[in-house]
Scaffold this active site. Structure first.
Site, mmCIF file in Angstrom:
data_model
loop_
_atom_site.group_PDB
_atom_site.id
_atom_site.type_symbol
_atom_site.label_atom_id
_atom_site.label_comp_id
_atom_site.label_asym_id
_atom_site.label_seq_id
_atom_site.Cartn_x
_atom_site.Cartn_y
_atom_site.Cartn_z
ATOM 1 N N ASP A 118 -18.682 -23.869 33.804
ATOM 2 C CA ASP A 118 -17.742 -22.779 33.533
ATOM 3 C C ASP A 118 -18.153 -21.951 32.327
ATOM 4 O O ASP A 118 -18.101 -20.730 32.351
ATOM 5 C CB ASP A 118 -16.316 -23.331 33.351
ATOM 6 C CG ASP A 118 -16.238 -24.517 32.379
ATOM 7 O OD1 ASP A 118 -17.268 -24.885 31.772
ATOM 8 O OD2 ASP A 118 -15.143 -25.084 32.223
ATOM 9 N N ASP B 276 -20.883 -22.892 25.488
ATOM 10 C CA ASP B 276 -20.308 -22.693 24.158
ATOM 11 C C ASP B 276 -21.387 -23.061 23.141
ATOM 12 O O ASP B 276 -22.234 -22.241 22.801
ATOM 13 C CB ASP B 276 -19.040 -23.544 24.069
ATOM 14 C CG ASP B 276 -18.269 -23.356 22.776
ATOM 15 O OD1 ASP B 276 -18.573 -22.414 22.030
ATOM 16 O OD2 ASP B 276 -17.362 -24.158 22.508
ATOM 17 N N LYS C 131 -20.522 -17.881 25.354
ATOM 18 C CA LYS C 131 -20.107 -17.497 23.992
ATOM 19 C C LYS C 131 -21.372 -17.487 23.137
ATOM 20 O O LYS C 131 -21.707 -18.480 22.498
ATOM 21 C CB LYS C 131 -19.131 -18.533 23.413
ATOM 22 C CG LYS C 131 -17.733 -18.483 23.979
ATOM 23 C CD LYS C 131 -16.848 -19.458 23.205
ATOM 24 C CE LYS C 131 -15.519 -19.668 23.874
ATOM 25 N NZ LYS C 131 -14.768 -20.805 23.294
ATOM 26 N N PHE D 232 -10.799 -18.980 22.400
ATOM 27 C CA PHE D 232 -10.541 -20.023 23.384
ATOM 28 C C PHE D 232 -9.929 -19.400 24.637
ATOM 29 O O PHE D 232 -8.897 -18.738 24.569
ATOM 30 C CB PHE D 232 -9.614 -21.095 22.801
ATOM 31 C CG PHE D 232 -9.565 -22.325 23.656
ATOM 32 C CD1 PHE D 232 -10.597 -23.257 23.615
ATOM 33 C CD2 PHE D 232 -8.503 -22.532 24.526
ATOM 34 C CE1 PHE D 232 -10.567 -24.376 24.436
ATOM 35 C CE2 PHE D 232 -8.478 -23.663 25.352
ATOM 36 C CZ PHE D 232 -9.505 -24.581 25.293
ATOM 37 N N VAL D 233 -10.584 -19.614 25.772
ATOM 38 C CA VAL D 233 -10.126 -18.994 27.014
ATOM 39 C C VAL D 233 -9.677 -20.027 28.043
ATOM 40 O O VAL D 233 -10.137 -21.173 28.037
ATOM 41 C CB VAL D 233 -11.232 -18.098 27.639
ATOM 42 C CG1 VAL D 233 -11.516 -16.893 26.768
ATOM 43 C CG2 VAL D 233 -12.510 -18.891 27.880
ATOM 44 N N ASP E 42 -9.292 -25.013 31.341
ATOM 45 C CA ASP E 42 -7.970 -25.541 31.012
ATOM 46 C C ASP E 42 -7.680 -25.550 29.521
ATOM 47 O O ASP E 42 -8.589 -25.433 28.686
ATOM 48 C CB ASP E 42 -7.863 -26.982 31.502
ATOM 49 C CG ASP E 42 -8.675 -27.945 30.605
ATOM 50 O OD1 ASP E 42 -9.872 -27.674 30.382
ATOM 51 O OD2 ASP E 42 -8.104 -28.931 30.108
HETATM 52 P P1 5GP Z 1 -20.461 -26.873 24.870
HETATM 53 O O1 5GP Z 1 -20.937 -28.255 25.098
HETATM 54 O O2 5GP Z 1 -21.371 -25.802 25.368
HETATM 55 O O3 5GP Z 1 -20.054 -26.646 23.445
HETATM 56 O O4 5GP Z 1 -19.095 -26.740 25.615
HETATM 57 C C1 5GP Z 1 -19.025 -26.574 26.946
HETATM 58 C C2 5GP Z 1 -17.736 -27.164 27.483
HETATM 59 O O5 5GP Z 1 -16.663 -27.018 26.532
HETATM 60 C C3 5GP Z 1 -17.329 -26.400 28.696
HETATM 61 O O6 5GP Z 1 -17.781 -27.029 29.863
HETATM 62 C C4 5GP Z 1 -15.810 -26.404 28.593
HETATM 63 O O7 5GP Z 1 -15.307 -27.543 29.235
HETATM 64 C C5 5GP Z 1 -15.499 -26.514 27.138
HETATM 65 N N1 5GP Z 1 -15.172 -25.222 26.493
HETATM 66 C C6 5GP Z 1 -15.904 -24.518 25.607
HETATM 67 N N2 5GP Z 1 -15.285 -23.373 25.249
HETATM 68 C C7 5GP Z 1 -14.121 -23.356 25.935
HETATM 69 C C8 5GP Z 1 -13.023 -22.407 25.993
HETATM 70 O O8 5GP Z 1 -12.979 -21.338 25.369
HETATM 71 N N3 5GP Z 1 -11.995 -22.751 26.822
HETATM 72 C C9 5GP Z 1 -11.969 -23.908 27.533
HETATM 73 N N4 5GP Z 1 -10.912 -24.135 28.301
HETATM 74 N N5 5GP Z 1 -12.988 -24.810 27.512
HETATM 75 C C10 5GP Z 1 -14.041 -24.531 26.708
HETATM 76 MG MG MG Z 2 -16.067 -28.313 31.099
#
Ligand code: 5GP
Ligand code: MG
Length: 172
Positions: free
Chosen positions: A94, A97, A125, A146-147, A153
């Protein structure tokens, strides 16, 4: 809640991405691998916009815990993972980040010897990136807010929204 991306905007982009993948993966044994749970809506829409033969698989990962919007420990489970040896895999998530989730899953999937492995995310992001990895395909770059919605979710709510919205501080 404020709408960041409308349902129409999302569908237009997902359709574009589906066409691009259809062209690039023609005549290759394609497996689209969705990361549970956040990618389910994106996955369902994307595969219906790809008009070449493909297989679908799922892998489970979680990093956010309950009402926290900060990532915790990354847990990955490959229990649902189908055979991908020799297949051309696109991993679907999805949101990108910090990149830690995608990086962790890519490492695990790579161990199963796919013929090739690429990644596609709906949202990116960009300025949050912590590791040296960029998604091969993405639909939208978004600011560091945060979306929720379209699979994403907050404490397991809002996944069903057909659009993507930002949650205000007071709503968290
Ligand atoms: P990363 O490991 O890249 O930091 O984070 C990825 C995971 O964090 C995504 O698969 C998602 O589940 C969650 N995540 C990161 N940013 C957001 C956000 O803005 N909203 C939501 N609902 N989940 C996020
Ligand atoms: Mg996820």
């Amino acid at each position: 809640m404020k709408t960041l991306l409308t349902s129409d905007q999302i569908h237009e982009e997902v359709s574009r991405l589906g066409k691009q993948i259809s062209l690039e993966y023609e005549n290759r044994p394609l497996t689209i691998l969705g990361v549970l749970t956040g990618s389910i809506v994106f996955l369902a829409d994307l595969i219906r916009n790809i008009d070449i033969p493909l297989r679908v698989g799922l892998i489970q990962a979680s990093s956010y815990r309950g009402t926290s919007t900060k990532a915790g420990t990354l847990n990955i489970s490959a229990d649902l993972l189908p055979e991908i040896k020799g297949r051309d895999v696109i991993l679907i998530d999805d949101i990108f980040d910090t990149g830690n989730t995608l990086h962790g899953i890519m490492e695990l999937v790579q161990e199963k010897n796919p013929n090739s492995l690429k990644s596609a995310v709906l949202l990116w992001k960009e300025d949050r990136q912590e590791i040296d990895l960029t998604p091969d395909y993405h639909s939208f770059k978004i600011p560091n807010e945060f979306v929720v919605g379209y699979g994403l979710d907050y404490n397991d709510d809002y996944r069903h929204l057909p659009y993507i919205a930002t949650l205000e501080e007071a709503e968290l």
